[in-house]
Design a protein around this motif. Structure first.
Motif, PDB file in Angstrom:
ATOM      1  N   UNK A 176      80.668 -32.489  20.567  1.00 35.73           N
ATOM      2  CA  UNK A 176      80.445 -32.913  21.950  1.00 35.73           C
ATOM      3  C   UNK A 176      80.105 -34.399  22.042  1.00 35.73           C
ATOM      4  N   UNK A 177      80.812 -35.186  21.258  1.00 33.59           N
ATOM      5  CA  UNK A 177      80.609 -36.638  21.207  1.00 33.59           C
ATOM      6  C   UNK A 177      79.196 -37.014  20.741  1.00 33.59           C
ATOM      7  N   UNK A 178      78.574 -36.109  20.019  1.00 39.13           N
ATOM      8  CA  UNK A 178      77.277 -36.371  19.394  1.00 39.13           C
ATOM      9  C   UNK A 178      77.445 -36.372  17.884  1.00 39.13           C
ATOM     10  N   UNK A 179      76.643 -37.182  17.240  1.00 35.55           N
ATOM     11  CA  UNK A 179      76.683 -37.272  15.782  1.00 35.55           C
ATOM     12  C   UNK A 179      75.240 -37.270  15.276  1.00 35.55           C
ATOM     13  N   UNK A 180      74.927 -36.304  14.425  1.00 35.05           N
ATOM     14  CA  UNK A 180      73.599 -36.233  13.815  1.00 35.05           C
ATOM     15  C   UNK A 180      73.755 -36.339  12.315  1.00 35.05           C
ATOM     16  N   UNK A 181      73.000 -37.225  11.700  1.00 34.51           N
ATOM     17  CA  UNK A 181      73.107 -37.370  10.257  1.00 34.51           C
ATOM     18  C   UNK A 181      71.736 -37.445   9.598  1.00 34.51           C
ATOM     19  N   UNK A 212      64.138 -29.210  17.324  1.00 33.56           N
ATOM     20  CA  UNK A 212      63.503 -28.094  16.641  1.00 33.56           C
ATOM     21  C   UNK A 212      63.852 -28.070  15.158  1.00 33.56           C
ATOM     22  N   UNK A 213      62.833 -27.795  14.351  1.00 29.91           N
ATOM     23  CA  UNK A 213      63.005 -27.634  12.915  1.00 29.91           C
ATOM     24  C   UNK A 213      62.594 -26.213  12.554  1.00 29.91           C
ATOM     25  N   UNK A 214      63.405 -25.534  11.741  1.00 28.99           N
ATOM     26  CA  UNK A 214      63.064 -24.168  11.356  1.00 28.99           C
ATOM     27  C   UNK A 214      63.717 -23.818  10.026  1.00 28.99           C
ATOM     28  N   UNK A 215      63.182 -22.790   9.377  1.00 27.22           N
ATOM     29  CA  UNK A 215      63.765 -22.226   8.161  1.00 27.22           C
ATOM     30  C   UNK A 215      64.396 -20.897   8.551  1.00 27.22           C
ATOM     31  N   UNK A 262      68.039 -19.208   2.252  1.00 22.35           N
ATOM     32  CA  UNK A 262      67.690 -19.779   3.555  1.00 22.35           C
ATOM     33  C   UNK A 262      68.049 -21.260   3.619  1.00 22.35           C
ATOM     34  N   UNK A 263      68.073 -21.794   4.817  1.00 20.22           N
ATOM     35  CA  UNK A 263      68.350 -23.217   5.038  1.00 20.22           C
ATOM     36  C   UNK A 263      67.348 -23.760   6.043  1.00 20.22           C
ATOM     37  N   UNK A 264      67.199 -25.058   6.012  1.00 16.99           N
ATOM     38  CA  UNK A 264      66.417 -25.730   7.055  1.00 16.99           C
ATOM     39  C   UNK A 264      67.382 -26.078   8.184  1.00 16.99           C
ATOM     40  N   UNK A 265      67.100 -25.584   9.380  1.00 18.45           N
ATOM     41  CA  UNK A 265      67.965 -25.808  10.534  1.00 18.45           C
ATOM     42  C   UNK A 265      67.302 -26.806  11.484  1.00 18.45           C
ATOM     43  N   UNK A 266      68.070 -27.804  11.903  1.00 18.61           N
ATOM     44  CA  UNK A 266      67.573 -28.808  12.841  1.00 18.61           C
ATOM     45  C   UNK A 266      68.456 -28.764  14.084  1.00 18.61           C
ATOM     46  N   UNK A 267      67.845 -28.578  15.246  1.00 22.50           N
ATOM     47  CA  UNK A 267      68.599 -28.473  16.501  1.00 22.50           C
ATOM     48  C   UNK A 267      68.138 -29.542  17.482  1.00 22.50           C
ATOM     49  N   UNK A 278      73.317 -29.837  19.464  1.00 24.37           N
ATOM     50  CA  UNK A 278      73.986 -29.927  18.171  1.00 24.37           C
ATOM     51  C   UNK A 278      72.979 -29.540  17.098  1.00 24.37           C
ATOM     52  N   UNK A 279      73.463 -28.921  16.029  1.00 25.19           N
ATOM     53  CA  UNK A 279      72.569 -28.510  14.960  1.00 25.19           C
ATOM     54  C   UNK A 279      73.136 -28.938  13.609  1.00 25.19           C
ATOM     55  N   UNK A 280      72.241 -29.104  12.659  1.00 22.88           N
ATOM     56  CA  UNK A 280      72.622 -29.517  11.315  1.00 22.88           C
ATOM     57  C   UNK A 280      71.765 -28.752  10.318  1.00 22.88           C
ATOM     58  N   UNK A 281      72.364 -28.386   9.196  1.00 23.97           N
ATOM     59  CA  UNK A 281      71.668 -27.615   8.176  1.00 23.97           C
ATOM     60  C   UNK A 281      71.302 -28.492   6.986  1.00 23.97           C
ATOM     61  N   UNK A 282      70.130 -28.227   6.418  1.00 24.50           N
ATOM     62  CA  UNK A 282      69.683 -28.938   5.221  1.00 24.50           C
ATOM     63  C   UNK A 282      69.390 -27.893   4.145  1.00 24.50           C
TER      64      UNK A 282
END
Length: 293
Positions: A176-181, A212-215, A262-267, A278-282
């Motif tokens: 959606x024209x967003x970029x998270x890094x 939001x940060x979550x596992x 599990x992963x760390x999810x950032x939304x 947008x969300x990204x996994x760590x």
């Protein structure tokens, strides 16, 4: 890397040198603060103030801001008509110039600072209205050197922003024209530093509703089986809630672990009505590969 390490070591050495514990503190050795009627004295702390103690009823004060203590001479007068005569007798007491009217104690996250309040009359030409707590006035109260105050965490985060590049991020997501890094992950002692950049490639500015940060489980077969553990940063460098094109920030967490399942999810969630998200996994492997200071 060596330059950052040298800067941090120098900063820590200066901070710890200034905060040298003494066996005891006596009143005659305390630094003096001049105070007079009708004028507020603001004491500015380099880190959040936990509490302030005033040793006598001659002084009163409050905390108008996290890092500021406001002190003044207590005025016990009353403006009511029925107590007018009593109020006239109870106006601010007349002190002798240079008289000690109380001890002011300021307690921060990692230090205690004490001052002797000395009376000066309002005719003085050099009335002090605010002071910054100096390193040499601080006595350490946090002897576990693996714990850091907000001031120290901010210093570490600023060093990352100023000296670390955002090129070659370890994780990146676009939608959606967003970029998270995720630019990188750093570790110092028991703290994890997450270096993140948000980019908005649209002409519409982005108003952050929540980050939001979550596992969470890597594979979710049924929504009801998903066990999500929310993470809250101990500290973030910039509390910014709005950006037009680019926004870089450092989020600091107390050390945590999670299994490979599990992963760390950032939304990142935008305010309505647009509501772009947008969300990204760590992965935990990204945490294990973290750079150190």
């Amino acid at each position: 890397m060596k330059a950052i390490l040298y800067t941090l070591l120098l900063f820590t050495a200066q901070f710890l040198t200034a905060q040298t514990a003494t066996k005891e503190q006596i009143i005659s050795d305390l630094p003096e603060l001049e105070i007079t009627e009708g004028i507020n004295l603001h004491i500015i702390s380099p880190e959040p103030i936990q509490y302030v103690d005033l040793s006598t009823q001659k002084l009163t004060g409050d905390l108008p801001s996290t890092n500021i203590a406001r002190i003044k001479i207590n005025d016990s007068s009353s403006d009511s008509v029925e107590n007018n005569e009593k109020a006239t007798k109870n106006v601010v007491p007349s002190f002798s110039i240079g008289e000690n009217i109380g001890i002011i104690t300021v307690v921060g996250q990692s230090f205690i600072a004490q001052y002797k309040a000395v009376y000066r009359n309002s005719e003085s030409l050099n009335i002090v209205t605010n002071i910054h707590i100096q390193p040499e006035e601080m006595q350490p109260i946090e002897f576990d050197k693996m714990r850091f105050s907000s001031l120290e965490l901010r210093k570490f985060a600023m060093d990352i922003i100023q000296n670390k590049s955002v090129k070659n991020p370890i994780r990146e997501e676009k939608n959606l024209k967003l970029n998270v890094q995720i630019n990188n992950v750093y570790v110092i002692s028991d703290y994890i530093f997450l270096d993140m950049t948000f980019k908005n490639n649209s002409n519409l500015s982005y108003d952050i509703e929540d980050l939001k940060f979550s596992i969470e489980d890597k594979k979710i077969h049924k929504a009801m089986n998903n066990q999500s553990i929310e993470l809250t940063p101990l500290f973030q460098l910039n509390p910014q809630k709005h950006f037009r094109k680019n926004f870089r920030n450092i989020y600091i967490f107390k050390k945590f672990t999670f299994p490979n399942s599990k992963v760390m999810m950032i939304r990142l969630i935008e305010e309505q009505l647009s509501g772009r998200a947008i969300e990204i996994k760590v992965n935990y492997s990204d945490i294990l590969k973290a750079d150190t200071f």
